[in-house]
Design an enzyme around this catalytic site. Structure first.
Site, PDB file in Angstrom:
ATOM      1  N   ASP A   1     -32.873 -10.363  35.764  1.00 31.10           N
ATOM      2  CA  ASP A   1     -33.287 -11.063  34.543  1.00 31.10           C
ATOM      3  C   ASP A   1     -34.475 -11.989  34.780  1.00 31.10           C
ATOM      4  OD1 ASP A   1     -31.436 -12.566  36.122  1.00 31.10           O
ATOM      5  OD2 ASP A   1     -31.210 -13.994  34.491  1.00 31.10           O
TER       6      ASP A   1
ATOM      7  N   GLU B   1     -28.522 -13.629  36.034  1.00 31.96           N
ATOM      8  CA  GLU B   1     -28.316 -14.658  37.061  1.00 31.96           C
ATOM      9  C   GLU B   1     -28.713 -16.026  36.541  1.00 31.96           C
ATOM     10  OE1 GLU B   1     -28.990 -17.589  39.858  1.00 31.96           O
ATOM     11  OE2 GLU B   1     -30.724 -16.605  38.965  1.00 31.96           O
TER      12      GLU B   1
END
Length: 393
Positions: free
Chosen positions: A78, A136
């Site tokens: 991400d 994350e």
């Protein structure tokens, strides 16, 4: 030399993959393009691929067909809600979203490690499970991937992860045994008072003033309730109250985070913070509502695995360039994998005055360091999974 030569031959591919991923950053649990890219890459390498794990996660399995342990290699996919200002020709094509923490590099390294180890799988037993994790940066993808069974079938024995680390010099590898990163906790507080005219405070319960006292009291938790030899921090990062200069606000909203290296303290944060908020609000005649997210536990490297990785890293960059990074109160959900099996989360040195640090709109790094990360993963895989016997060959 076989490992190093194979990695060197993949340099152009490695950089191209990183740049392609850099151009399509996506926020947590929205990594549709990134997941599709990862899955397509792994399928072309011939790995067994599972998609849609914990919504957007991808798992690629490199199975040698020979008995042996299973190594998990984890990469986060991400990006962050930041508008990129690097001016790079391969900059983000998604407005307001940027890979400002190196996750594009992490994913590229894991993908090319899959390429290299697939070519060298006659040198290992067992399996390598490449786990590409969403979210994350929040709210966290590691735990839901574990709950979805990513540690099973085959059962994982070791876990490795890597983070590009601008606080240590380029060309080094940082490995710390024990706690590396902090446990994190988020809290949201809504304070309710009684609004009214700014000239008549005696007829009101000032939610803004109550909130200010809450902020001060929260800061004193660290200075008066925590062991000064065990670092902790509480930060209120958001405070909203009021709509006009002459109106005492009826509500105030606060949002913040608490960090600690101590897991017991992390587990007690909700109780400690709520006790303080309740006491202040009661003294002011205000009400409150509080919600919290426990966040990530401390990121703890297994001591034996850390020692093993130091030796392996020495083979890559030289023993003198294997360093012990400072602990950080930043959080990482690699912690959940490391709670389950022996593992190591190592730091890939990226310190270079030409680039800004992580979570900055001008963040960047020298792409040559990615080769170091791939080689470290590959040498660790050969070391941990061993060589097949002559009979197995």
């Amino acid at each position: 030399m076989q490992v190093k030569d194979k990695i060197a031959s993949c340099k152009e591919r490695l950089i191209a993959v990183r740049r392609e991923l850099h151009g399509i950053p996506e926020l947590g649990f929205r990594e549709a393009k990134t997941s599709a890219y990862v899955a397509d890459y792994l399928e072309r390498e011939g790995l067994a691929v599972v998609t849609g794990v914990a919504r957007t996660g991808v798992v690629g399995l490199l199975d040698t067909g020979r008995p042996g342990p299973t190594l998990l290699v984890r990469a986060d996919m991400d990006a962050l809600p930041i508008t990129e200002e690097t001016g790079l020709p391969f900059a983000s094509r998604h407005p307001g979203v940027m890979h400002a923490c190196g996750h594009d590099g992490h994913t590229a390294m894991a993908l090319v490690t899959a390429t290299v180890m697939n070519a060298l799988k006659d040198r290992i037993n067992g399996a390598i499970k490449f786990v590409f994790q969403p979210a994350e940066e929040g709210p966290g993808g590691a735990k839901p991937m574990i709950e979805a069974g990513v540690m099973d079938h085959p059962q994982v024995d070791y876990a490795l992860g890597c983070h590009i680390w601008p606080t240590i010099p380029e060309g080094t590898i940082g490995i710390r045994a024990g706690v590396l990163m902090a446990a994190m906790f988020r809290f949201d507080i809504t304070i309710t008072g009684k609004g009214g005219h700014g000239a008549m405070p005696h007829l009101c319960v000032d939610a803004l003033e109550t909130g200010c006292q809450v902020v001060g009291a929260l800061q004193r938790i660290v200075s008066r309730r925590m062991d000064p030899l065990s670092p902790s921090v509480i930060t209120v990062g958001k405070f909203e109250a009021g709509t006009a200069f002459n109106v005492i606000p009826e509500t105030a909203a606060l949002c913040g985070t608490a960090r600690t290296f101590d897991k017991t303290t992390w587990e007690r944060w909700p109780e400690i913070i709520e006790m303080v908020v309740k006491g202040v609000c009661n003294s002011m005649g205000a009400g409150y509502e509080m919600s919290y997210e426990q966040g990530y536990p401390p990121t703890v490297n297994d001591p034996d695995m850390a020692d093993r990785m130091k030796r392996i890293a020495g083979q890559v960059v030289g023993d003198e360039r294997v360093v012990v990074p400072e602990k950080t109160l930043g959080g990482e959900d690699m912690a959940f994998f490391l709670e389950r099996v022996p593992g190591c989360f190592f730091c890939l040195g990226a310190g270079n005055d030409a680039y800004a640090g992580i979570h900055n709109p001008r963040f960047g790094f020298n792409e040559d360091i990615l080769l170091t990360g791939v080689e470290t993963y590959c040498r660790a895989a050969v070391d941990l999974l061993g060589k097949p016997s002559t009979a197995a060959s």
